[in-house]
Design a protein around this motif. Structure first.
Motif, PDB file in Angstrom:
ATOM      1  N   GLY A  67       0.797  -1.223   0.000  1.00  0.00           N
ATOM      2  CA  GLY A  67       0.000   0.000   0.000  1.00  0.00           C
ATOM      3  C   GLY A  67       0.826   1.268   0.000  1.00  0.00           C
ATOM      4  N   ASP A  68       0.294   2.290   0.648  1.00  0.00           N
ATOM      5  CA  ASP A  68       0.902   3.621   0.654  1.00  0.00           C
ATOM      6  C   ASP A  68       2.355   3.566   1.109  1.00  0.00           C
ATOM      7  OD1 ASP A  68      -1.478   4.777  -0.181  1.00  0.00           O
ATOM      8  OD2 ASP A  68      -2.154   5.174   1.875  1.00  0.00           O
ATOM      9  N   PRO A  69       3.264   4.120   0.310  1.00  0.00           N
ATOM     10  CA  PRO A  69       4.681   4.075   0.665  1.00  0.00           C
ATOM     11  C   PRO A  69       5.027   5.004   1.830  1.00  0.00           C
ATOM     12  CG  PRO A  69       4.382   5.248  -1.411  1.00  0.00           C
ATOM     13  CD  PRO A  69       3.037   4.736  -1.000  1.00  0.00           C
ATOM     14  N   VAL A  70       6.049   4.596   2.566  1.00  0.00           N
ATOM     15  CA  VAL A  70       6.608   5.401   3.651  1.00  0.00           C
ATOM     16  C   VAL A  70       8.110   5.507   3.430  1.00  0.00           C
ATOM     17  CG1 VAL A  70       4.791   4.786   5.296  1.00  0.00           C
ATOM     18  CG2 VAL A  70       6.875   3.391   5.176  1.00  0.00           C
ATOM     19  N   ASN A  71       8.728   6.459   4.077  1.00  0.00           N
ATOM     20  CA  ASN A  71      10.174   6.626   3.946  1.00  0.00           C
ATOM     21  C   ASN A  71      10.950   5.548   4.695  1.00  0.00           C
ATOM     22  OD1 ASN A  71      10.018   8.964   2.359  1.00  0.00           O
ATOM     23  ND2 ASN A  71       9.955  10.278   4.153  1.00  0.00           N
ATOM     24  N   LEU A  72      10.511   5.233   5.896  1.00  0.00           N
ATOM     25  CA  LEU A  72      11.298   4.393   6.797  1.00  0.00           C
ATOM     26  C   LEU A  72      10.640   3.047   7.057  1.00  0.00           C
ATOM     27  CD1 LEU A  72      12.215   7.071   9.489  1.00  0.00           C
ATOM     28  CD2 LEU A  72      13.552   6.376   7.477  1.00  0.00           C
ATOM     29  N   ILE A  73      11.468   2.000   7.177  1.00  0.00           N
ATOM     30  CA  ILE A  73      10.902   0.699   7.534  1.00  0.00           C
ATOM     31  C   ILE A  73      10.434   0.699   8.999  1.00  0.00           C
ATOM     32  CG2 ILE A  73      12.002  -0.614   5.708  1.00  0.00           C
ATOM     33  CD1 ILE A  73      14.100  -1.590   7.707  1.00  0.00           C
ATOM     34  N   GLU A  74      10.909   1.625   9.798  1.00  0.00           N
ATOM     35  CA  GLU A  74      10.387   1.785  11.155  1.00  0.00           C
ATOM     36  C   GLU A  74       8.904   2.144  11.114  1.00  0.00           C
ATOM     37  OE1 GLU A  74      14.810   2.821  11.434  1.00  0.00           O
ATOM     38  OE2 GLU A  74      13.205   3.037   9.957  1.00  0.00           O
ATOM     39  N   THR A  75       8.537   3.031  10.203  1.00  0.00           N
ATOM     40  CA  THR A  75       7.136   3.423  10.044  1.00  0.00           C
ATOM     41  C   THR A  75       6.314   2.250   9.533  1.00  0.00           C
ATOM     42  OG1 THR A  75       7.838   5.676   9.571  1.00  0.00           O
ATOM     43  CG2 THR A  75       5.590   5.095   8.948  1.00  0.00           C
ATOM     44  N   LEU A  76       6.856   1.528   8.565  1.00  0.00           N
ATOM     45  CA  LEU A  76       6.169   0.353   8.036  1.00  0.00           C
ATOM     46  C   LEU A  76       5.952  -0.671   9.140  1.00  0.00           C
ATOM     47  CD1 LEU A  76       5.000  -1.239   5.669  1.00  0.00           C
ATOM     48  CD2 LEU A  76       7.339  -2.009   5.148  1.00  0.00           C
ATOM     49  N   ALA A  77       6.966  -0.926   9.945  1.00  0.00           N
ATOM     50  CA  ALA A  77       6.842  -1.883  11.047  1.00  0.00           C
ATOM     51  C   ALA A  77       5.761  -1.436  12.024  1.00  0.00           C
ATOM     52  CB  ALA A  77       8.182  -2.050  11.756  1.00  0.00           C
ATOM     53  N   GLY A  78       5.679  -0.145  12.299  1.00  0.00           N
ATOM     54  CA  GLY A  78       4.640   0.372  13.184  1.00  0.00           C
ATOM     55  C   GLY A  78       3.248   0.131  12.632  1.00  0.00           C
ATOM     56  N   ARG A  79       3.072   0.349  11.345  1.00  0.00           N
ATOM     57  CA  ARG A  79       1.759   0.105  10.720  1.00  0.00           C
ATOM     58  C   ARG A  79       1.390  -1.373  10.789  1.00  0.00           C
ATOM     59  NH1 ARG A  79       1.685   3.913   5.248  1.00  0.00           N
ATOM     60  NH2 ARG A  79       1.691   5.895   6.376  1.00  0.00           N
ATOM     61  N   LEU A  80       2.381  -2.232  10.570  1.00  0.00           N
ATOM     62  CA  LEU A  80       2.130  -3.673  10.627  1.00  0.00           C
ATOM     63  C   LEU A  80       1.779  -4.105  12.055  1.00  0.00           C
ATOM     64  CD1 LEU A  80       5.040  -4.778   8.284  1.00  0.00           C
ATOM     65  CD2 LEU A  80       2.604  -4.735   7.709  1.00  0.00           C
ATOM     66  N   ALA A  81       2.472  -3.556  13.025  1.00  0.00           N
ATOM     67  CA  ALA A  81       2.171  -3.878  14.424  1.00  0.00           C
ATOM     68  C   ALA A  81       0.760  -3.425  14.783  1.00  0.00           C
ATOM     69  CB  ALA A  81       3.197  -3.236  15.347  1.00  0.00           C
ATOM     70  N   ASP A  82       0.370  -2.250  14.334  1.00  0.00           N
ATOM     71  CA  ASP A  82      -0.991  -1.766  14.591  1.00  0.00           C
ATOM     72  C   ASP A  82      -2.022  -2.731  14.020  1.00  0.00           C
ATOM     73  OD1 ASP A  82       0.007   0.459  15.887  1.00  0.00           O
ATOM     74  OD2 ASP A  82      -0.308   1.825  14.180  1.00  0.00           O
ATOM     75  N   ALA A  83      -1.746  -3.261  12.837  1.00  0.00           N
ATOM     76  CA  ALA A  83      -2.678  -4.218  12.226  1.00  0.00           C
ATOM     77  C   ALA A  83      -2.771  -5.492  13.061  1.00  0.00           C
ATOM     78  CB  ALA A  83      -2.238  -4.545  10.799  1.00  0.00           C
ATOM     79  N   ASP A 110      21.414  -8.542   5.017  1.00  0.00           N
ATOM     80  CA  ASP A 110      20.081  -8.080   5.369  1.00  0.00           C
ATOM     81  C   ASP A 110      20.194  -6.824   6.214  1.00  0.00           C
ATOM     82  OD1 ASP A 110      17.284  -8.108   5.639  1.00  0.00           O
ATOM     83  OD2 ASP A 110      17.317  -9.446   7.354  1.00  0.00           O
ATOM     84  N   VAL A 111      19.179  -6.008   6.162  1.00  0.00           N
ATOM     85  CA  VAL A 111      18.993  -4.929   7.125  1.00  0.00           C
ATOM     86  C   VAL A 111      17.545  -5.067   7.601  1.00  0.00           C
ATOM     87  CG1 VAL A 111      18.321  -3.207   5.384  1.00  0.00           C
ATOM     88  CG2 VAL A 111      19.234  -2.460   7.571  1.00  0.00           C
ATOM     89  N   ALA A 112      17.351  -4.905   8.900  1.00  0.00           N
ATOM     90  CA  ALA A 112      16.017  -5.127   9.445  1.00  0.00           C
ATOM     91  C   ALA A 112      15.775  -4.215  10.640  1.00  0.00           C
ATOM     92  CB  ALA A 112      15.856  -6.586   9.876  1.00  0.00           C
ATOM     93  N   VAL A 113      14.503  -3.978  10.887  1.00  0.00           N
ATOM     94  CA  VAL A 113      14.049  -3.242  12.068  1.00  0.00           C
ATOM     95  C   VAL A 113      13.066  -4.150  12.784  1.00  0.00           C
ATOM     96  CG1 VAL A 113      12.624  -1.310  12.823  1.00  0.00           C
ATOM     97  CG2 VAL A 113      14.361  -0.947  11.085  1.00  0.00           C
ATOM     98  N   THR A 114      13.224  -4.253  14.098  1.00  0.00           N
ATOM     99  CA  THR A 114      12.292  -5.031  14.913  1.00  0.00           C
ATOM    100  C   THR A 114      11.706  -4.115  15.979  1.00  0.00           C
ATOM    101  OG1 THR A 114      13.567  -7.064  14.584  1.00  0.00           O
ATOM    102  CG2 THR A 114      12.041  -7.017  16.454  1.00  0.00           C
TER     103      THR A 114
END
Length: 121
Positions: A67-83, A110-114
């Motif tokens: 879906g809607d793009p974000v700049n940071l994978i931190e933001t993406l991870a937050g959206r996924l956690a909310d879901a 790899d690069v990852a954010v948890t």
């Protein structure tokens, strides 16, 4: 809570990143999710309605990744956690977002954010 559901290696193509070429070309993102919740009701009833339906969760997570793009994978991870936390039975959600094709000028695996999110007290 000691009961968990784990979803590992969910892969979808997204257009997240700081650079314009990441938005234009897109890249694969790999997501791991660990949900802490009480699985006793499902273990007793043997009914999928008494647990998190991981197939439906995977569908929702892929919608967010694609879906809607974000700049940071931190933001993406937050959206996924909310879901993940949208299901009131989930006490905590640990989400790892891997970005294996990140624009890094050196060889890497790899690069990852948890992040781990729970219900407000």
């Amino acid at each position: 809570m000691s009961d968990v559901i784990t979803l590992t290696g969910l892969t979808a193509r997204g257009r997240h990143g700081v650079y314009e070429f990441e938005r234009e070309q897109g890249q694969d993102f790999v997501v791991d999710v660990v949900l802490a919740l009480d699985l006793a009701p499902a273990a007793t009833s043997d009914d999928v309605a008494d647990t998190v339906h991981y197939g439906e969760l995977a569908d929702r997570l892929v919608e967010i990744i694609e879906g809607d793009p974000v700049n940071l994978i931190e933001t993406l991870a937050g959206r996924l956690a909310d879901a993940c936390l949208a299901d009131p039975r989930v006490g905590t959600a640990t989400v790892t977002v891997h970005k294996p094709q990140a624009p890094i000028a050196h060889a890497f695996t790899d690069v990852a954010v948890t992040l781990t999110r729970g219900r407000p007290a």
